[in-house]
Design a protein around this motif. Structure first.
Motif, PDB file in Angstrom:
ATOM      1  N   ASP A   1      -2.535 -53.220  -7.660  1.00 52.77           N
ATOM      2  CA  ASP A   1      -2.640 -51.745  -7.982  1.00 52.77           C
ATOM      3  C   ASP A   1      -2.828 -51.489  -9.393  1.00 52.77           C
ATOM      4  O   ASP A   1      -3.200 -50.499  -9.785  1.00 52.77           O
ATOM      5  CB  ASP A   1      -0.969 -51.049  -7.833  1.00 52.77           C
ATOM      6  N   GLN A   2      -2.878 -52.586 -10.356  1.00 48.04           N
ATOM      7  CA  GLN A   2      -3.466 -52.372 -11.697  1.00 48.04           C
ATOM      8  C   GLN A   2      -5.036 -52.588 -11.495  1.00 48.04           C
ATOM      9  O   GLN A   2      -5.827 -51.988 -12.358  1.00 48.04           O
ATOM     10  CB  GLN A   2      -2.943 -53.360 -12.495  1.00 48.04           C
TER      11      GLN A   2
ATOM     12  N   GLN B   1      -0.844 -43.034  -6.466  1.00 47.87           N
ATOM     13  CA  GLN B   1       0.026 -44.130  -6.858  1.00 47.87           C
ATOM     14  C   GLN B   1       1.717 -43.715  -6.768  1.00 47.87           C
ATOM     15  O   GLN B   1       2.339 -44.560  -6.305  1.00 47.87           O
ATOM     16  CB  GLN B   1      -0.398 -44.679  -8.336  1.00 47.87           C
ATOM     17  N   GLN B   2       2.236 -42.625  -7.049  1.00 43.75           N
ATOM     18  CA  GLN B   2       3.495 -42.326  -6.929  1.00 43.75           C
ATOM     19  C   GLN B   2       3.790 -42.400  -5.434  1.00 43.75           C
ATOM     20  O   GLN B   2       4.898 -42.902  -5.314  1.00 43.75           O
ATOM     21  CB  GLN B   2       3.634 -41.047  -7.446  1.00 43.75           C
TER      22      GLN B   2
ATOM     23  N   SER C   1       3.990 -49.798  -5.716  1.00 42.10           N
ATOM     24  CA  SER C   1       3.097 -50.700  -6.159  1.00 42.10           C
ATOM     25  C   SER C   1       2.726 -51.832  -5.185  1.00 42.10           C
ATOM     26  O   SER C   1       2.289 -52.855  -5.565  1.00 42.10           O
ATOM     27  CB  SER C   1       3.925 -51.297  -7.553  1.00 42.10           C
TER      28      SER C   1
ATOM     29  N   LYS D   1      -6.840 -49.365  -8.837  1.00 42.22           N
ATOM     30  CA  LYS D   1      -5.790 -48.460  -9.289  1.00 42.22           C
ATOM     31  C   LYS D   1      -6.122 -46.919  -8.623  1.00 42.22           C
ATOM     32  O   LYS D   1      -7.362 -46.363  -8.867  1.00 42.22           O
ATOM     33  CB  LYS D   1      -5.831 -47.944 -10.582  1.00 42.22           C
ATOM     34  N   PRO D   2      -5.174 -46.492  -7.963  1.00 43.78           N
ATOM     35  CA  PRO D   2      -5.334 -45.034  -7.038  1.00 43.78           C
ATOM     36  C   PRO D   2      -5.088 -44.118  -8.220  1.00 43.78           C
ATOM     37  O   PRO D   2      -4.628 -44.404  -9.261  1.00 43.78           O
ATOM     38  CB  PRO D   2      -4.418 -45.105  -6.097  1.00 43.78           C
TER      39      PRO D   2
ATOM     40  N   SER E   1     -11.785 -46.480 -11.111  1.00 39.89           N
ATOM     41  CA  SER E   1     -10.832 -47.672 -11.177  1.00 39.89           C
ATOM     42  C   SER E   1     -11.679 -48.743 -11.475  1.00 39.89           C
ATOM     43  O   SER E   1     -11.327 -49.555 -12.179  1.00 39.89           O
ATOM     44  CB  SER E   1      -9.967 -47.854 -10.331  1.00 39.89           C
TER      45      SER E   1
END
Length: 214
Positions: free
Chosen positions: A82-83, A92-93, A97, A86-87, A161
């Motif tokens: 996810d880093q 992301q919330q 992760s 990255k959305p 991203s």
């Protein structure tokens, strides 16, 4: 010499290079390297200290290598997925992760299909097909931009991203649209033993999928 943890915190991009070279040459990273790469400190440093362009370049090298799925699976196992991919923050919330696992499994299936069918694709076309497979579980997600306009979360991941190209945004969207059409056709057709073939084309990539409907 510095410990792996200090080395990675000093330049977090070294984590991605380690993954790329490990999967390129087919060796397993040392346990100390894996432990350091999976640490919260390195994870945070990768997200804050490294430019998105450099991250995208490293991921492109993984995709162009001999084992792209193995590289992305290692990203997921090290909690770096996810880093790298990255959305948008609001998506992301929603996802948390740990959303990378189904993405990697679909990419693995796509890569296995390429091997099984002995499809000869250019490096660019192969990268596009595998990227579309990787992002397939996220295809229905969107995020808000100016004036409440919605954009696909996959487009954000590719352009913002990874800093990859617009043509890859367009190609992924076209391939995802073909997947949706395939599902609609399969649900609409009745009759045992019927074969359905759907051809999807995005730029120079053409995928033919045959489904046996029981």
């Amino acid at each position: 010499p510095l410990s792996p943890s200090e080395t990675f915190k000093d330049d977090p991009l070294r984590v991605l290079r380690a993954i790329r070279f490990a999967t390129r040459f087919g060796f397993a990273p040392d346990a100390d390297i894996l432990s350091a790469a999976a640490s919260q400190e390195v994870r945070a440093a990768l997200g804050s200290k490294v430019s998105r362009e450099r991250i995208g370049t490293e991921l492109e090298g993984m995709f162009n290598g001999p084992a792209p799925t193995a590289a992305v699976r290692l990203l997921q196992q090290l909690r770096l997925f996810d880093q790298v991919l990255k959305p948008p923050p609001d998506v992301q919330q929603l996802l948390g992760s740990e959303f990378g696992r189904p993405c990697v499994e679909i990419m693995a299936a796509a890569e296995a299909m390429l091997v099984q069918l002995k499809l000869e694709l250019s490096p660019e076309d192969r990268r596009l097909l595998l990227l579309a497979a990787l992002l397939l579980p996220l295809r229905s997600l969107s995020y808000s931009v100016k004036a409440n306009k919605q954009q696909p979360a996959t487009a954000y991941i590719i352009r913002e991203s990874l800093k990859w190209r617009v043509k890859e945004v367009d190609g992924v969207a076209l391939l995802h649209a073909q997947v949706t059409q395939l599902a609609e056709v399969k649900n609409a057709v009745k009759g045992p033993g019927m074969q359905i073939t759907i051809c999807g084309c995005a730029k120079h990539v053409c995928v033919s999928v045959t489904v046996a409907v029981s």
